[in-house]
Design a protein around this motif. Sequence first.
Motif, short mmCIF file in Angstrom:
data_model
loop_
_atom_site.label_atom_id
_atom_site.label_comp_id
_atom_site.label_asym_id
_atom_site.label_seq_id
_atom_site.Cartn_x
_atom_site.Cartn_y
_atom_site.Cartn_z
N TRP A 286 0.38 -1.31 -0.14
CA TRP A 286 0.37 0.13 0.22
C TRP A 286 0.58 1.11 0.09
N HIS A 287 0.69 1.57 -1.22
CA HIS A 287 2.08 2.97 -0.90
C HIS A 287 0.82 4.56 -0.94
N GLU A 288 1.55 5.11 -0.63
CA GLU A 288 0.67 6.24 -0.56
C GLU A 288 1.36 7.38 -1.12
N GLY A 289 2.98 7.46 -1.57
CA GLY A 289 2.62 8.29 -3.13
C GLY A 289 3.64 10.20 -2.49
N LEU A 290 3.73 10.68 -3.16
CA LEU A 290 4.47 11.68 -2.92
C LEU A 290 3.18 12.93 -2.86
N PRO A 291 3.27 14.71 -1.66
CA PRO A 291 3.85 13.76 -0.65
C PRO A 291 3.41 13.30 -0.28
N ALA A 292 4.36 12.39 0.95
CA ALA A 292 3.83 11.46 2.78
C ALA A 292 3.18 12.61 3.48
N SER A 293 1.67 11.74 3.87
CA SER A 293 1.06 13.16 4.55
C SER A 293 1.19 12.74 5.93
N ALA A 294 1.89 11.73 6.59
CA ALA A 294 1.95 11.40 8.63
C ALA A 294 3.36 12.58 8.96
N PRO A 295 4.43 12.40 8.23
CA PRO A 295 5.78 13.49 7.92
C PRO A 295 4.92 14.81 7.89
N ALA A 296 4.73 15.31 6.24
CA ALA A 296 3.82 16.87 6.16
C ALA A 296 3.12 17.26 7.01
N ILE A 297 2.19 16.34 8.02
CA ILE A 297 0.71 17.05 9.43
C ILE A 297 2.22 16.67 10.98
#
Length: 196
Positions: free
Chosen positions: A116-127
Motif C-alpha cells: 500500500w503505497h501512499e505517494g508523493l508527498p507523504a501525509s504523516a510527515p507533512a502533518i
Amino acid sequence: MMKELLYDWLGLNEWLFKMLYAFSFPYLHDIWKAMSYGYGYWAAGLVAIAVCVRYLRIRHTATETQLENMGEFMVGLMVAFSIVWCAVYTLQNISLMPRPWMVFPDLVAAPAPVLWHEGLPASAPAISLMLACLSWKYAGARVRRWLVFYVVLGCLASIISGVNWPVEVVAGAIVGWLGARVAQWYSRFGRKLVAS
C-alpha cells in the motif's frame, strides 16, 4: 526523466529505502497503514480539541497574552491544515506520482508483495512537521524534544513500513513546513490588517 529526478537520486533514494526497509518487521506495514492517518490527520484534530478545552477552562482567568496566543495558534492550525491537506491530496491524486509502479513497473524494489503505497508527498510527515512548527513557538524545552521525536518517528516509520520512499517523506516535510510558514505569515498579516 521524472523517475531519475524524483526516485533515483543517482541510486541514493533506492539505497536508503532498501536499508531502512530492512528494519521492517511482520505486520509493521499493516500497523502503519492503519495508524498513519491517526498519526497525521487525527493528531491535528486532537490538538485543536485540546486547545479548545484549555480555552474553556481558563477563559475567565487567563491573561490577554494567553488568550491571544491560543487564538493565534488556532488560526495557524486551521490555515496550515487546510493548505497541507489540499496540497497532499492534490499532488497524490492528480499528479502522475501517487502510484509510481504504474508509471515505472520496475521502480518499487521492496522484497514484499505490492505495498500500500501512499505517494508523493507523504501525509504523516507533512502533518507532523506542520504541528511541530506551529507548536515550537509556544513549547518549552521538554515539549520540543517530544515534538522532534514525534516528527522523526513518523518519518522513519513511514519508510521502514514500506509505505513511502525517502523522497516522498522529504516532500511531505517540505509541504508541512511551507504550510506552517504560510499560516504564520497569514496570522501576522491578518493582525496588521485589523490593527490598521
